[in-house]
Design a protein around this motif. Sequence first.
Motif, PDB file in Angstrom:
ATOM      1  N   ILE A  71       0.848  -1.214   0.000  1.00 20.42           N
ATOM      2  CA  ILE A  71       0.000   0.000   0.000  1.00 20.42           C
ATOM      3  C   ILE A  71       0.873   1.251   0.000  1.00 20.42           C
ATOM      4  CG2 ILE A  71      -1.718   1.310   1.337  1.00 20.42           C
ATOM      5  CD1 ILE A  71      -2.651  -1.549   2.396  1.00 20.42           C
ATOM      6  N   GLY A  72       1.903   1.253   0.861  1.00 23.58           N
ATOM      7  CA  GLY A  72       2.806   2.404   0.937  1.00 23.58           C
ATOM      8  C   GLY A  72       2.192   3.556   1.727  1.00 23.58           C
ATOM      9  N   LYS A  73       2.974   4.601   1.929  1.00 19.28           N
ATOM     10  CA  LYS A  73       2.534   5.767   2.696  1.00 19.28           C
ATOM     11  C   LYS A  73       1.390   6.451   1.959  1.00 19.28           C
ATOM     12  CE  LYS A  73       4.696   9.556   5.209  1.00 19.28           C
ATOM     13  NZ  LYS A  73       5.893  10.410   5.316  1.00 19.28           N
ATOM     14  N   LYS A  79      -0.818   3.039  -5.676  1.00 21.61           N
ATOM     15  CA  LYS A  79      -1.252   3.905  -6.794  1.00 21.61           C
ATOM     16  C   LYS A  79      -0.226   3.905  -7.922  1.00 21.61           C
ATOM     17  CE  LYS A  79      -3.817   7.226  -4.034  1.00 21.61           C
ATOM     18  NZ  LYS A  79      -3.488   8.422  -3.240  1.00 21.61           N
ATOM     19  N   ARG A  80       1.057   3.998  -7.526  1.00 15.79           N
ATOM     20  CA  ARG A  80       2.116   4.042  -8.545  1.00 15.79           C
ATOM     21  C   ARG A  80       2.155   2.724  -9.327  1.00 15.79           C
ATOM     22  NH1 ARG A  80       6.345   4.818  -5.522  1.00 15.79           N
ATOM     23  NH2 ARG A  80       7.342   2.803  -5.790  1.00 15.79           N
TER      24      ARG A  80
END
Length: 314
Positions: A71-73, A79-80
């Motif tokens: 998921i990431g920050k 999204k990327r």
Amino acid sequence: ILRPTLIRIGGRVYRKNLTQEQAYQHEEEEDFCAGPSDCADEPCDAFVVEETEKGFQCRVEVPSPLYKYIIGKKGETKKRLETETRTSISIPKPGVEGEIVITGQHRSGVVSARTRVDVLLDSFRRKQPFTHFLSLALNQPAIQERFLQFKQEVLEKCSQDHGVSSSLFQNPAKLHLTLGTLVLLSEQEIQKARDLLQRCKEDFVDQITGGKPLTVEVAGVEYMNDDPAVMDVLYAKVHMKDGSDRLQVIADQLVERFVASGLMLKEWDKVKLHATVMNTLFRKDPSAEERSNTMAGKSFKERESFNGRNILKV
């Protein structure tokens, strides 16, 4: 970069530096995922990509503690990944065990997203402290008794040496041979490891041992680092009573199978059979295990080494 190719021209030596081409970046992005058959460079057969009514999808089983890395920050990593591979990535809620599902119109995009998810997971899994280890117990009563005699003798004869104290010694009930460490982050992964160990027993362990226990001798001590005056780990040496290498063969084959299954990272070519008897990690944490090279550098600095020269002599 640190060791570039050297080229000699007319008596002079030139370094050939790596250059990064920036010019074609946008063009590459444009025809990324050009079409369904466009995955010649990707390992298409490494995982299953299903065809659906709307395109393609791929499922990957991921332990819930690793979701956050995909998921990431603020969801940026996810999204990327979705933008660059033109896919949609569905992740279960935090704490809920399940599968990450990657869907997209083009097979190549789904394959690319899955490959990148695998690389991310692999790099973060390597950073996790290990949760389990594969070992052979050496805590038979006779060995425990002799180990306690060894401890008593060391403390009687060498307690004046720098750093030597009773807090360094292994708990006699935990004497063992470590074969390798594992990062198992879900009940499914623990079960997978159990099943694999059982299969190893049936496939080759019983065959090598002939179904009978191996008689080993634990004798002599050796140290891990270079200088006996600055020791962190002292271990007991183990060898087969009949002089064969059957124990080594079993250990190496077990690790090979666990590495091949993806449950363990390959650290050495051969398993170093050793039973830790003294370890400076036990000073602060009696339940600590040998961290081998997965140990964070910070903790190494905090370790207070001991002078083991006299222990080796005795």
